[in-house]
Enzyme design. Structure first.
Site, PDB file in Angstrom:
ATOM      1  N   ASN A 120     -33.172   9.589   5.706  1.00  0.00           N
ATOM      2  CA  ASN A 120     -33.619  10.640   4.787  1.00  0.00           C
ATOM      3  C   ASN A 120     -34.596  11.615   5.433  1.00  0.00           C
ATOM      4  OD1 ASN A 120     -35.979   9.142   4.889  1.00  0.00           O
ATOM      5  ND2 ASN A 120     -36.004   8.613   2.719  1.00  0.00           N
ATOM      6  N   LYS A 121     -34.896  11.439   6.714  1.00  0.00           N
ATOM      7  CA  LYS A 121     -35.823  12.347   7.397  1.00  0.00           C
ATOM      8  C   LYS A 121     -35.074  13.573   7.923  1.00  0.00           C
ATOM      9  CE  LYS A 121     -39.335   9.574   6.797  1.00  0.00           C
ATOM     10  NZ  LYS A 121     -38.711   8.432   6.084  1.00  0.00           N
TER      11      LYS A 121
END
Length: 372
Positions: free
Chosen positions: A183-184
Site C-alpha cells: 500500500n506504499k
C-alpha cells in the site's frame, strides 16, 4: 462483489517484470543478488543519505534501528500515541520505556509542542512518525534533540517522495526507516529500508540484519541479530518502482485534490489538510475524520461503505489503548484524547495508485450519502 473497490491496489506496469525475469534467468533470487546493492544505493541517494540497508519489512527496519542505536533497559523513548504498533515493539522488547505524546488535531501528526515536557534524565531518543500524508514539523524536534543530546529516529514509512521544507523525508535525524508494503507509494511486496549518514551505524545494521555473522568466524556470534535480509527479487521490484516515484507522487496528489474537491461541501467530516508552511500533502492515504455531530463512528461508516462495495480501513489504535500493552502495565491512567478521537472517528477510503477518476467519484458519492 465484482465491482468492489479495494482500499489499495499496487501499480506494477513498469520494468518490474523485466527485472524479475532477469533475477530468474540469472539465478540470483536470494539476498546475494546484485539488485540489492543497486536498490540500496539509489534509494538512499534519493533521500540524500549516504547508506541504505535493505531489510524484510518496515517493522524490521525499526527493530534494527532501535537496537543499533543502543536503546535498551531503562532508556526512555518519546514517540506518538497515534501510530502503528511496529514503532513500539523493539522499544519494549529491549527493556526501554515508551513515553507518549498526543496528536495535533489538524495535521494528524505528533504534537511537537508536547515533546520537551516529557524529557527526563532517562530520555535517550525521540521517534518521529510521519502520518498519512503530511510530515511532522521536524525543525522543533531536531532543535530539542540537539539541546538535550537525544537520538532521533525518523519513521518515514508512509512518506516516499515527500519533503519537509524542500528536504526529503528520510533525511532527518540519526536514522530513518521506510516500508515497502504493497500500500506504499513504492512497493517490493514486503520490504523495508534503513537509511543513515553514519557508517558505523550502517555496519551495525547490516550485521544485525544478517544474524551477526562475523567475517572470519562465520558461525561464532558475539551478538544476537535477526535474519532480516531482503531478496534480490524484492529489490528488483523496488528498483523498478523507484524509477517512477515522481510520477506516483504526482498521481497521488492529483487523487487527493480530486477527493477534496468532491467532498469539500459535505458536512460532518474533517478532510486531510492540503498543506502547511513546510509541506504539501502527499496523500499516502485519503483519510476522513467524522465529526461527533454526524451521529456516526468509523466502524459504522466502514460497515455501510462495505455494503456499497467500497473498501476502507480504520485509523491506528493508539498505543495506550492497545490491550497487549495495557496487560504489560503500560500507560495506566494515561489519556491522549486527540489520538482516541482519531481512532474512534477516523478511517481512510480507497487510495491506491490504480484508482481511476470514476472510482474516486463513486467513493466520494458513497461518503456523501453516509452523511446526508
Amino acid at each position: 462483489m465484482s465491482d468492489f473497490i479495494p482500499v489499495n491496489e499496487p501499480l506494477l506496469d513498469g520494468n518490474e517484470k523485466k527485472y524479475l525475469l532477469e533475477c530468474i534467468e540469472t539465478g540470483w533470487i536470494s539476498s546475494e543478488g546484485p539488485f540489492i546493492k543497486e536498490f540500496e544505493q539509489k534509494f538512499s541517494a534519493s533521500v540524500n543519505r549516504k547508506y541504505g540497508i535493505a531489510v524484510t519489512n518496515g517493522t524490521a527496519a525499526l527493530d534494527a534501528a532501535v537496537e543499533a542505536l543502543g536503546i535498551g533497559q531503562g532508556d526512555e523513548v518519546i514517540m506518538p500515541a497515534f501510530t502503528i504498533i511496529s514503532c513500539i515493539t523493539q522499544i519494549i522488547r529491549g527493556g526501554a520505556i515508551p513515553v507518549l505524546v498526543d496528536s495535533d488535531p489538524v495535521t494528524w501528526n505528533m504534537d511537537v509542542t508536547q515533546i520537551e515536557g516529557k524529557i527526563t534524565s532517562r530520555t535517550k531518543a525521540i521517534m518521529v512518525v510521519h502520518i498519512y500524508g503530511l510530515p511532522v514539523d521536524m525543525g522543533p524536534v531536531l532543535d530539542i534533540a540537539e539541546r538535550y543530546g537525544l537520538k532521533v529516529i525518523e519513521d518515514a514509512a508512509e512518506m516516499h517522495g515527500q519533503t519537509y521544507k524542500g528536504k526529503p523525508c528520510g533525511s532527518f535525524g540519526d536514522a530513518s526507516t521506510f516500508s515497502f508494503y504493497p500500500n506504499k507509494h513504492l512497493t517490493t511486496g514486503e520490504g523495508g529500508m534503513i537509511v543513515t549518514d553514519d557508517e558505523e551505524f550502517a555496519e551495525t545494521c547490516r550485521s544485525l540484519r544478517n544474524l551477526c555473522f562475523q567475517p572470519h568466524k562465520r558461525f561464532v556470534h558475539e551478538r544476537l541479530g535477526w535474519n532480516l535480509r531482503m531478496t534480490n527479487l524484492q529489490a528488483a521490484l523496488g528498483l523498478a518502482q523507484l524509477e517512477r516515484l515522481g510520477e506516483f507522487v504526482d498521481r497521488k496528489r492529483a487523487m487527493g485534490r480530486r477527493y477534496s474537491e468532491l467532498l469539500r461541501d459535505v458536512s460532518g467530516i474533517q478532510l486531510p489538510l492540503a498543506h502547511t508552511d513546510y509541506a504539501d500533502n502527499i496523500y499516502w492515504v485519503y483519510g476522513l475524520i467524522l465529526e461527533e455531530t454526524s451521529g456516526l463512528n468509523a466502524e459504522e461508516a466502514m460497515r455501510q461503505l462495505a455494503a456499497k462495495g467500497i473498501g476502507s480501513r480504520p485509523f491506528f489504535c493508539p498505543m495506550h489503548q492497545q490491550p497487549v500493552l495495557r496487560r504489560k502495565g503500560l500507560f495506566e491512567r494515561e489519556d491522549y484524547p486527540v489520538a482516541e478521537r482519531f481512532y474512534k472517528q477516523g478511517f481512510y477510503i480507497p487510495s491506491g495508485l490504480t484508482l481511476d477518476s470514476a472510482q474516486i467519484e463513486r467513493c466520494a458519492i458513497a461518503v456523501s450519502e453516509l452523511l446526508n
